[in-house]
Write an enzyme that holds these catalytic residues in place. Structure first.
Site, PDB file in Angstrom:
ATOM      1  N   HIS A   2      53.651  29.411  37.070  1.00 62.41           N
ATOM      2  CA  HIS A   2      53.790  30.437  38.111  1.00 62.41           C
ATOM      3  C   HIS A   2      55.276  30.783  38.247  1.00 62.41           C
ATOM      4  CE1 HIS A   2      53.796  32.361  42.031  1.00 62.41           C
ATOM      5  NE2 HIS A   2      52.506  32.587  41.836  1.00 62.41           N
ATOM      6  N   ASN A  27      45.572  31.641  45.024  1.00 62.58           N
ATOM      7  CA  ASN A  27      46.680  30.677  44.956  1.00 62.58           C
ATOM      8  C   ASN A  27      47.181  30.492  46.375  1.00 62.58           C
ATOM      9  OD1 ASN A  27      48.967  29.190  44.502  1.00 62.58           O
ATOM     10  ND2 ASN A  27      50.152  30.887  43.628  1.00 62.58           N
ATOM     11  N   SER A  60      50.372  41.073  44.952  1.00 60.77           N
ATOM     12  CA  SER A  60      49.962  41.869  46.110  1.00 60.77           C
ATOM     13  C   SER A  60      48.575  42.498  45.950  1.00 60.77           C
ATOM     14  CB  SER A  60      51.015  42.931  46.420  1.00 60.77           C
ATOM     15  OG  SER A  60      52.250  42.312  46.731  1.00 60.77           O
ATOM     16  N   GLU A  80      51.593  38.574  36.061  1.00 62.22           N
ATOM     17  CA  GLU A  80      52.117  38.635  37.425  1.00 62.22           C
ATOM     18  C   GLU A  80      53.556  39.137  37.412  1.00 62.22           C
ATOM     19  OE1 GLU A  80      49.706  36.132  40.338  1.00 62.22           O
ATOM     20  OE2 GLU A  80      51.444  34.975  39.744  1.00 62.22           O
ATOM     21  N   GLY A 105      53.988  38.798  46.446  1.00 60.92           N
ATOM     22  CA  GLY A 105      54.336  38.577  47.854  1.00 60.92           C
ATOM     23  C   GLY A 105      55.184  39.679  48.465  1.00 60.92           C
ATOM     24  N   GLU A 154      57.103  31.209  40.703  1.00 61.24           N
ATOM     25  CA  GLU A 154      57.847  30.399  41.690  1.00 61.24           C
ATOM     26  C   GLU A 154      58.249  29.060  41.088  1.00 61.24           C
ATOM     27  OE1 GLU A 154      54.972  30.704  44.865  1.00 61.24           O
ATOM     28  OE2 GLU A 154      55.423  32.845  45.008  1.00 61.24           O
ATOM     29  N   LYS A 190      49.344  28.443  47.433  1.00 60.84           N
ATOM     30  CA  LYS A 190      50.741  27.998  47.519  1.00 60.84           C
ATOM     31  C   LYS A 190      50.842  26.829  48.515  1.00 60.84           C
ATOM     32  CE  LYS A 190      52.000  32.713  46.509  1.00 60.84           C
ATOM     33  NZ  LYS A 190      53.096  33.605  46.212  1.00 60.84           N
TER      34      LYS A 190
HETATM   35  C1  PEP Z   1      50.727  34.721  43.561  1.00 60.77           C
HETATM   36  O1  PEP Z   1      51.202  33.864  44.294  1.00 60.77           O
HETATM   37  O2  PEP Z   1      50.389  34.421  42.409  1.00 60.77           O
HETATM   38  C2  PEP Z   1      50.558  36.072  44.081  1.00 60.77           C
HETATM   39  C3  PEP Z   1      50.137  37.001  43.279  1.00 60.77           C
HETATM   40  O3  PEP Z   1      50.879  36.267  45.408  1.00 60.77           O
HETATM   41  P1  PEP Z   1      50.548  37.592  46.284  1.00 60.77           P
HETATM   42  O4  PEP Z   1      49.096  37.932  46.025  1.00 60.77           O
HETATM   43  O5  PEP Z   1      50.768  37.151  47.693  1.00 60.77           O
HETATM   44  O6  PEP Z   1      51.444  38.662  45.821  1.00 60.77           O
END
Ligand code: PEP
Length: 248
Positions: free
Chosen positions: A92, A9, A210, A164, A170, A94, A11
């Site tokens: 997601h 992803n 992460s 998630e 992040g 976000e 973003k």
């Molecule tokens: C994500 O944006 O779905 C995500 C898991 O980000 P990160 O891997 O940076 O934690």
């Protein structure tokens, strides 16, 4: 057997040129036994689809739940289909947090995506406060049940769920493999309840939060984790190649 998936992803990152360089850099290095996907900003999707090397699939990060209309700035499933996108991230955290994407909207988007032949990667997960308050299972139950309400899954490869936990996205604080397994196994149980045992056995459930090249293997060893949804670590071509090759 569920085919592993490694979905990046990006973003709001990468210009068109940077994205094309990424595609050139990963060409011929991706494993066939893993579905390797990058979900990119909408404005560069057409270029990525056109130039995608063998073994790299392209996804969007969001779509509107309507086919067309007076929704300034939005992108419809018809448009995504038109540019040749295969996957779309739905719900997601976000989007849920910053753009008020509700469970109801997530449900509508999943249905529309499937109607137009797009494969939704549906994100669910709890906040830190919810985890500390022992509400993780209740949150997952609500999110998964509402997301899949009235959704007909005729091909189980077409719907992917990503667990998630918001506190792990992040932050560099990934959920350990047992925590991820526990949640993914719980989600599979909910899918069995609201869909069927067949769908639950066959649907892919990813862990995201992460994930890095040095921890992806830990997750892949777990029976109910079928891959990763990766943000930050999917941006560098070399890391993406390594993640995909370790997601076997
Ligand atoms: C994500 O944006 O779905 C995500 C898991 O980000 P990160 O891997 O940076 O934690």
């Amino acid at each position: 057997m569920r085919k592993p998936m490694l979905a990046g992803n990006w973003k709001m990152n990468k210009t068109r040129d940077e994205a094309i360089q990424f595609e050139l850099a990963v060409a011929d290095k991706l494993p066939k036994s893993v579905d390797c996907v990058v979900c990119a900003p909408a404005i560069i999707l057409r270029d990525l689809v056109k130039r995608a090397p063998e073994g790299l699939k392209i996804g969007a990060q969001n779509m509107h739940e309507k086919e067309s209309g007076a929704f300034t700035g939005e992108i419809s499933p018809v448009m995504l289909k038109d540019v040749g996108v295969e996957y779309v991230i739905i719900g997601h955290s976000e989007r849920r947090t910053y753009y008020n994407e509700t469970d109801q909207k997530v449900n509508e988007k999943i249905k529309k995506a499937l109607e137009f032949g797009l494969k939704p990667i549906v994100c669910v997960g709890e906040t830190l406060e919810e985890r500390e308050g022992n509400k993780t299972e209740a949150v997952l139950e609500t999110q998964v049940t509402k997301a899949l309400e009235g959704v007909e899954i005729s091909n189980t490869e077409d719907v992917i769920i990503a667990y998630e936990p918001i506190w792990a996205i992040g932050t560099g604080k990934n959920a350990d493999q047992n925590t991820a397994e526990e949640a993914c196994s719980y989600i599979r149980g909910i899918v069995e309840k609201v869909q069927s045992k067949k769908v639950a056995d066959e649907i892919r459930i990813l862990y995201g939060g992460s994930v890095k090249v040095n921890n992806i293997k830990d997750y892949m060893q777990m029976p109910n984790v079928d891959g990763g949804l990766v943000g930050g670590a999917s941006l560098k071509a070399d890391d993406f190649v390594e993640l995909c090759n370790k997601a076997i």
